[in-house]
Scaffold this active site. Structure first.
Site, mmCIF file in Angstrom:
data_model
loop_
_atom_site.group_PDB
_atom_site.id
_atom_site.type_symbol
_atom_site.label_atom_id
_atom_site.label_comp_id
_atom_site.label_asym_id
_atom_site.label_seq_id
_atom_site.Cartn_x
_atom_site.Cartn_y
_atom_site.Cartn_z
ATOM 1 N N HIS A 37 -49.289 -64.797 -13.864
ATOM 2 C CA HIS A 37 -48.250 -64.064 -13.121
ATOM 3 C C HIS A 37 -48.413 -64.307 -11.624
ATOM 4 O O HIS A 37 -47.478 -64.662 -10.918
ATOM 5 C CB HIS A 37 -48.341 -62.561 -13.399
ATOM 6 C CG HIS A 37 -47.552 -62.109 -14.585
ATOM 7 N ND1 HIS A 37 -48.004 -62.249 -15.865
ATOM 8 C CD2 HIS A 37 -46.332 -61.522 -14.690
ATOM 9 C CE1 HIS A 37 -47.097 -61.761 -16.705
ATOM 10 N NE2 HIS A 37 -46.076 -61.313 -16.015
ATOM 11 N N LYS A 103 -48.134 -54.909 -25.108
ATOM 12 C CA LYS A 103 -48.572 -53.693 -25.782
ATOM 13 C C LYS A 103 -48.908 -52.618 -24.764
ATOM 14 O O LYS A 103 -49.264 -52.923 -23.636
ATOM 15 C CB LYS A 103 -49.786 -53.964 -26.671
ATOM 16 C CG LYS A 103 -51.073 -54.183 -25.895
ATOM 17 C CD LYS A 103 -52.282 -54.013 -26.789
ATOM 18 C CE LYS A 103 -53.574 -54.341 -26.063
ATOM 19 N NZ LYS A 103 -54.208 -53.166 -25.448
#
Lengths: 182, 286
Positions: A37, A103
């Site tokens: 990222h 998650k």
């Protein structure tokens, strides 16, 4: 509702998805954790060796095995998405991501970005790494493996009927996690 | 003594922990499957299918194969105590290639991955000494997602045990879906900061469903299980009845001025396996 989508999915298909829906996806997904990222936000969009807009984003640091010159997935469940909260709104905007798989849920900034750019956050069962690996049919590429190492590299997976994914934050501003906190 | 054979045994110990969940955990997950419905039931179903698949295909059940963590009880009359640390470390390197394991040891300063699951202080081994001539090793691979939800509270003694309960329940509600619930929560009370956390971690060695032998502590475990499950966080934080499979508590005497509480969280993949090494070098993994 249960949906089976081909990736890349169009805006109309994403808009249909509501929190609590069950989703199975077929097509390309790429993995990115904290390091990928960070790196992809610093890079020039046009210099990337793959096009994230054609894929779903998977918060995952897979366990891979190389046999000959071919990579195979051994175990590849989701990693904790909340670590990516500091990057995700900018990431969605820059790369045109419309399906995120992770998650544990994400926060307010991501929720707003999902709504603004018509995208969804879906939850895959944490720890179900062997089951997820079974749905990966091919590994057409990996980027930044040397610099970032196996867990943090960007892996491209060709998946078939990848799921069940639970739509946990939709493009209409609803979040399962926020509802539960009340 | 055949050291290569013992090393092979330790690789099999790690493999067992990574690929097969202990029966007590599977039993608790099956019970959760019975009582859950909707999205929560889908999560437990995926977990149970994953456990089956990992066992059959002998693959790690979770891609996060953890920081390699061992609890070793050394019989003081075992003939080759000085070899044990190197044997475990070498076995971890071998297991990384053979099982395989994800390379999970990163230098905090340079950021580079050591690539073989060893490094400074890792594998992390807790040594205890016992009477006799055998060595007992427990493998407890510890995932990062659940470890990140660990907490230390240096509470004021005035808040008492009720304050300890509230602290644990609040922290587990804050952790929500992050540690991959349904979790097993280990709570260490007393000692000092490091001992409280250590006791919390050590309590995870106790099988799921086994209560503390002290009745007061056992009752507190049951109360915490109920209170955390009543939160409705549920499997993976998507809502449901099962947020914890168990809560284990251990205590130490505390300083009059301190009430330390250490919380160690274990994801549903409560991976544990055991090995005994006999004084002649023969071994058994179970």
């Amino acid at each position: 509702m249960e949906y089976h989508l081909d990736i890349p999915a169009g805006k109309d298909e994403i808009k249909k998805l509501k929190v609590g829906d069950i989703l199975y996806i077929t097509g390309k997904i790429f993995t990115a954790r904290d390091e990928a990222h960070h790196m992809m936000l610093e890079k020039d969009k046009d210099s990337l060796p793959f096009n994230p807009a054609e894929m779903a984003l998977f918060h995952c640091g897979p366990l891979m095995k190389k046999t000959g010159d071919k990579w195979q997935v051994v175990s590849a469940g989701p990693t904790t998405s909340s670590r990516m909260e500091i990057f995700e709104d900018e990431f969605i905007e820059k790369y045109g991501i419309n399906i995120i798989i992770g998650k544990g849920g994400m926060g307010n900034r991501t929720e707003k970005a999902l709504q603004k750019h018509i995208a969804v956050y879906t939850a895959y069962t944490g720890g179900a790494g062997a089951l997820a690996a079974d749905k990966v049919k091919d590994v057409p590429g990996v980027y930044w493996l040397d610099e970032l190492g196996m867990p943090e590299a960007a892996w491209i997976f060709e998946v078939k009927e990848f799921g069940p994914l639970i739509v946990a934050i939709d493009s209409h501003g609803k979040s399962i996690y926020r509802e539960l906190k009340k | 003594m055949n050291f290569d054979d013992i090393k092979h045994g330790i690789v099999l110990l790690i493999k067992k922990a990574e690929t097969e969940l202990p029966d007590d955990v599977v039993k608790a997950l099956k019970k959760a499957y019975e009582i859950e419905e909707g999205v929560a039931k889908i999560q437990i179903k995926a977990i149970l299918e994953n456990i089956d698949l990992a066992k059959k295909s002998q693959r790690p059940m979770c891609q996060d194969t953890g920081i390699q963590t061992f609890f070793v009880k050394v019989g003081v009359d075992f003939p080759n105590i000085n070899k044990l640390k190197d044997l475990i470390t070498d076995a971890v390197k071998k297991a990384t290639v053979e099982i395989p394991l994800r390379p999970n040891t990163v230098d905090p300063f340079k950021g580079d991955n050591h690539k073989d699951n060893t490094g400074d202080y890792i594998p992390y081994i807790t040594w205890d000494f016992v009477e006799g001539d055998k060595v007992f090793i427990t493998s407890l691979p510890k995932g990062g997602g659940s470890e990140n939800m660990s907490k230390l509270g240096m509470l004021k003694p005035g808040v008492g045990i009720e304050g300890v309960k509230d602290f644990v329940v609040n922290e587990m509600i804050n952790a929500a879906g992050n540690p991959c619930p349904p979790t097993i929560v280990g709570v260490g009370i007393g000692g000092g900061a490091d001992l409280a956390l250590k006791l919390g971690k050590k309590s995870l060695l106790r099988p799921v469903g086994i209560r503390h032998e002290d009745k007061t502590i056992a009752a507190m475990e049951e109360e915490l299980i109920k209170r955390i499950n009543d939160s409705g966080i549920g499997p993976m934080g998507l809502g449901g009845k099962t947020t914890v499979l168990d809560v284990h508590i251990e205590k130490a005497h505390r300083h009059p001025a301190s009430l330390p509480v250490g919380i160690a969280v274990q994801c549903w993949a409560d991976r544990r396996a055991h090995m005994v090494i006999n004084p002649d070098g023969s071994w058994e993994v179970k």
